[in-house]
Write a protein that holds these residues in place. Sequence first.
Motif, PDB file in Angstrom:
ATOM      1  N   GLN A  52       0.845  -1.199   0.000  1.00  0.00           N
ATOM      2  CA  GLN A  52       0.000   0.000   0.000  1.00  0.00           C
ATOM      3  C   GLN A  52       0.879   1.247   0.000  1.00  0.00           C
ATOM      4  OE1 GLN A  52      -2.615   0.747   3.412  1.00  0.00           O
ATOM      5  NE2 GLN A  52      -4.160   1.557   2.020  1.00  0.00           N
ATOM      6  N   ARG A  70      -0.946 -11.488   3.181  1.00  0.00           N
ATOM      7  CA  ARG A  70      -2.262 -12.034   2.819  1.00  0.00           C
ATOM      8  C   ARG A  70      -2.219 -13.550   2.877  1.00  0.00           C
ATOM      9  NH1 ARG A  70      -3.441  -7.920   4.050  1.00  0.00           N
ATOM     10  NH2 ARG A  70      -4.143  -6.123   2.901  1.00  0.00           N
ATOM     11  N   ILE A  94       4.826 -17.373  13.726  1.00  0.00           N
ATOM     12  CA  ILE A  94       5.168 -16.003  13.341  1.00  0.00           C
ATOM     13  C   ILE A  94       6.631 -15.892  12.941  1.00  0.00           C
ATOM     14  CG2 ILE A  94       5.744 -15.186  15.691  1.00  0.00           C
ATOM     15  CD1 ILE A  94       3.875 -13.194  12.946  1.00  0.00           C
ATOM     16  N   ASN A 126       5.987  -4.874   8.809  1.00  0.00           N
ATOM     17  CA  ASN A 126       5.470  -5.041  10.178  1.00  0.00           C
ATOM     18  C   ASN A 126       6.226  -6.145  10.906  1.00  0.00           C
ATOM     19  OD1 ASN A 126       2.856  -3.333  10.265  1.00  0.00           O
ATOM     20  ND2 ASN A 126       2.683  -4.459   8.343  1.00  0.00           N
ATOM     21  N   LEU A 127       6.669  -5.857  12.104  1.00  0.00           N
ATOM     22  CA  LEU A 127       7.298  -6.883  12.936  1.00  0.00           C
ATOM     23  C   LEU A 127       6.438  -7.125  14.165  1.00  0.00           C
ATOM     24  CD1 LEU A 127      11.122  -6.042  13.012  1.00  0.00           C
ATOM     25  CD2 LEU A 127       9.917  -7.655  11.534  1.00  0.00           C
ATOM     26  N   SER A 128       6.299  -8.399  14.528  1.00  0.00           N
ATOM     27  CA  SER A 128       5.577  -8.750  15.748  1.00  0.00           C
ATOM     28  C   SER A 128       6.556  -8.730  16.923  1.00  0.00           C
ATOM     29  CB  SER A 128       4.988 -10.151  15.557  1.00  0.00           C
ATOM     30  OG  SER A 128       4.838 -10.793  16.794  1.00  0.00           O
ATOM     31  N   ARG A 212      -5.762   4.485  12.465  1.00  0.00           N
ATOM     32  CA  ARG A 212      -6.992   4.805  11.734  1.00  0.00           C
ATOM     33  C   ARG A 212      -8.127   5.241  12.667  1.00  0.00           C
ATOM     34  NH1 ARG A 212      -7.868  -0.166   9.286  1.00  0.00           N
ATOM     35  NH2 ARG A 212      -9.777  -0.752  10.338  1.00  0.00           N
ATOM     36  N   GLU A 245      -2.797   7.012   9.137  1.00  0.00           N
ATOM     37  CA  GLU A 245      -3.323   5.791   8.511  1.00  0.00           C
ATOM     38  C   GLU A 245      -4.819   5.907   8.247  1.00  0.00           C
ATOM     39  OE1 GLU A 245      -1.082   1.947  10.121  1.00  0.00           O
ATOM     40  OE2 GLU A 245      -2.466   2.779  11.573  1.00  0.00           O
ATOM     41  N   GLY A 246      -5.283   5.128   7.280  1.00  0.00           N
ATOM     42  CA  GLY A 246      -6.728   5.010   7.046  1.00  0.00           C
ATOM     43  C   GLY A 246      -7.363   6.283   6.521  1.00  0.00           C
ATOM     44  N   GLU A 248      -9.328   8.324   4.069  1.00  0.00           N
ATOM     45  CA  GLU A 248     -10.298   7.953   3.037  1.00  0.00           C
ATOM     46  C   GLU A 248     -10.964   9.146   2.372  1.00  0.00           C
ATOM     47  OE1 GLU A 248     -13.064   5.089   4.644  1.00  0.00           O
ATOM     48  OE2 GLU A 248     -11.497   3.604   5.043  1.00  0.00           O
ATOM     49  N   GLY A 266      -3.850   5.404   2.810  1.00  0.00           N
ATOM     50  CA  GLY A 266      -5.264   5.050   2.929  1.00  0.00           C
ATOM     51  C   GLY A 266      -5.945   4.867   1.583  1.00  0.00           C
ATOM     52  N   PRO A 272      -4.298  -1.596  -0.592  1.00  0.00           N
ATOM     53  CA  PRO A 272      -3.118  -2.436  -0.782  1.00  0.00           C
ATOM     54  C   PRO A 272      -3.209  -3.141  -2.142  1.00  0.00           C
ATOM     55  CG  PRO A 272      -4.027  -2.739   1.424  1.00  0.00           C
ATOM     56  CD  PRO A 272      -5.019  -1.913   0.654  1.00  0.00           C
TER      57      PRO A 272
HETATM   58  P1  C2E Z   1      -1.486  -2.202  10.179  1.00  0.00           P
HETATM   59  O1  C2E Z   1      -0.022  -2.502  10.092  1.00  0.00           O
HETATM   60  O2  C2E Z   1      -1.918  -1.044  11.004  1.00  0.00           O
HETATM   61  O3  C2E Z   1      -1.953  -2.056   8.665  1.00  0.00           O
HETATM   62  C1  C2E Z   1      -2.935  -1.158   8.232  1.00  0.00           C
HETATM   63  C2  C2E Z   1      -4.250  -1.858   7.965  1.00  0.00           C
HETATM   64  O4  C2E Z   1      -5.225  -0.879   7.615  1.00  0.00           O
HETATM   65  C3  C2E Z   1      -4.185  -2.841   6.794  1.00  0.00           C
HETATM   66  O5  C2E Z   1      -5.108  -3.883   7.071  1.00  0.00           O
HETATM   67  C4  C2E Z   1      -4.731  -1.997   5.636  1.00  0.00           C
HETATM   68  O6  C2E Z   1      -5.255  -2.757   4.584  1.00  0.00           O
HETATM   69  C5  C2E Z   1      -5.792  -1.184   6.335  1.00  0.00           C
HETATM   70  N1  C2E Z   1      -6.076   0.084   5.668  1.00  0.00           N
HETATM   71  C6  C2E Z   1      -5.220   0.880   4.984  1.00  0.00           C
HETATM   72  N2  C2E Z   1      -5.816   1.978   4.545  1.00  0.00           N
HETATM   73  C7  C2E Z   1      -7.115   1.898   4.935  1.00  0.00           C
HETATM   74  C8  C2E Z   1      -8.250   2.778   4.772  1.00  0.00           C
HETATM   75  O7  C2E Z   1      -8.202   3.855   4.166  1.00  0.00           O
HETATM   76  N3  C2E Z   1      -9.426   2.363   5.356  1.00  0.00           N
HETATM   77  C9  C2E Z   1      -9.530   1.178   6.023  1.00  0.00           C
HETATM   78  N4  C2E Z   1     -10.718   0.865   6.539  1.00  0.00           N
HETATM   79  N5  C2E Z   1      -8.461   0.345   6.201  1.00  0.00           N
HETATM   80  C10 C2E Z   1      -7.281   0.700   5.665  1.00  0.00           C
HETATM   81  P2  C2E Z   1      -4.674  -5.401   6.907  1.00  0.00           P
HETATM   82  O8  C2E Z   1      -3.880  -5.543   5.658  1.00  0.00           O
HETATM   83  O9  C2E Z   1      -5.919  -6.196   7.080  1.00  0.00           O
HETATM   84  O10 C2E Z   1      -3.696  -5.651   8.115  1.00  0.00           O
HETATM   85  C11 C2E Z   1      -4.170  -5.623   9.429  1.00  0.00           C
HETATM   86  C12 C2E Z   1      -3.053  -5.744  10.427  1.00  0.00           C
HETATM   87  O11 C2E Z   1      -2.424  -7.026  10.337  1.00  0.00           O
HETATM   88  C13 C2E Z   1      -1.916  -4.749  10.198  1.00  0.00           C
HETATM   89  O12 C2E Z   1      -2.270  -3.500  10.707  1.00  0.00           O
HETATM   90  C14 C2E Z   1      -0.806  -5.419  10.991  1.00  0.00           C
HETATM   91  O13 C2E Z   1      -0.956  -5.170  12.378  1.00  0.00           O
HETATM   92  C15 C2E Z   1      -1.077  -6.900  10.741  1.00  0.00           C
HETATM   93  N6  C2E Z   1      -0.169  -7.359   9.675  1.00  0.00           N
HETATM   94  C16 C2E Z   1      -0.338  -7.302   8.331  1.00  0.00           C
HETATM   95  N7  C2E Z   1       0.737  -7.829   7.700  1.00  0.00           N
HETATM   96  C17 C2E Z   1       1.618  -8.215   8.660  1.00  0.00           C
HETATM   97  C18 C2E Z   1       2.930  -8.833   8.640  1.00  0.00           C
HETATM   98  O14 C2E Z   1       3.529  -9.098   7.603  1.00  0.00           O
HETATM   99  N8  C2E Z   1       3.518  -9.093   9.871  1.00  0.00           N
HETATM  100  C19 C2E Z   1       2.897  -8.771  11.036  1.00  0.00           C
HETATM  101  N9  C2E Z   1       3.532  -9.059  12.190  1.00  0.00           N
HETATM  102  N10 C2E Z   1       1.683  -8.193  11.095  1.00  0.00           N
HETATM  103  C20 C2E Z   1       1.038  -7.918   9.917  1.00  0.00           C
END
Ligand code: C2E
Length: 286
Positions: A52, A70, A94, A126-128, A212, A245-246, A248, A266, A272
Amino acid sequence: NADSAMYRAKEKGRNGCYFFTQAMDIEAQRRRTLEQALHQALDNKELSLSFQPIIDLKTGEIASCEALVRWCNPIHGTISPEEFIPLAEDVGLIVPIGEWVLKKACLAAMCWSEIDKLIHTSISVNLSSYQFKKQNIVDLVNKNLVESGLPSKRLTLEITEGLLVNDDENTLSQLQQLRGLGVSLSIDDFGTGYSSLSYLKKFPINYLKIDRAFVTDLAENKEDRALVEGILSMANSLQLHVVAEGVETKEQVAFLKSKNCAYVQGYLYSKPLSEIAFKQFLESKK
Ligand code: C2E
Ligand code: MG
Ligand code: MG
Ligand code: MG
């Protein structure tokens, strides 16, 4: 009569209880099945990365992008990272998943840099917190930089406040070593985790990502505007860059611009994207 009313109540109670345990069973069952499926997900090539864009508000250009994992399983369909990342953390998956994400992200960013002028596009991963506890994250990041050839200044690691609250000297040392490699550190979901801000002066942070939750209602909600304005002015004093973030709507952008927010991410700019679609997005902006 009273007796039969009592009887019905008991039956109802029993049913209520029955449905309750049944719901828990279904949830536990889903967890177990997903857990088993997740063990195979890497081998079966069910994971992918989406990217994204993160936009520089001053120039309107793409400054970087965030890599988002994903999972698409043939039986369970698409499972949100909000569901499977916590599961992966619980069962230790993880570590291999995180390694895979980092490797893929570095290679993808390196590939884009071959497109002329895109040399500056950097990538956020992103790191856990578990990755800091269960493996040598410094070695892992270093290894991926070397193997991909990605310049370290083009990699940002997103961590959460949860990692920083424990005031752990070991965490501090790992973060300092990561900064020593030349990568940047960003606090993800800023404002949602903990109330103490003292970690901001202790840890070597470069970016804050405003969650967000504070951005969504900016236009209607004056408390959210006050919070975002406060975060931006604090970040400015601490010389931290801010990503909202987020984003729109144009109204959100206007407010963020007026308060000197540096970066936005966003759906207004882009959802993304797949690796191919992101590359096309980059090329269209050339
Ligand atoms: P995050 O790192 O805070 O990622 C942002 C999330 O907000 C992403 O959801 C993204 O698709 C979504 N987003 C971005 N812009 C907008 C917008 O304008 N509106 C709305 N409603 N949503 C938006 P996603 O892809 O579902 O990821 C969710 C969470 O999962 C991430 O939050 C992150 O905490 C975790 N995550 C995703 N990929 C990884 C990864 O590779 N490793 C780790 N450890 N965590 C991950
Ligand atoms: Mg993130
Ligand atoms: Mg976030
Ligand atoms: Mg989040």
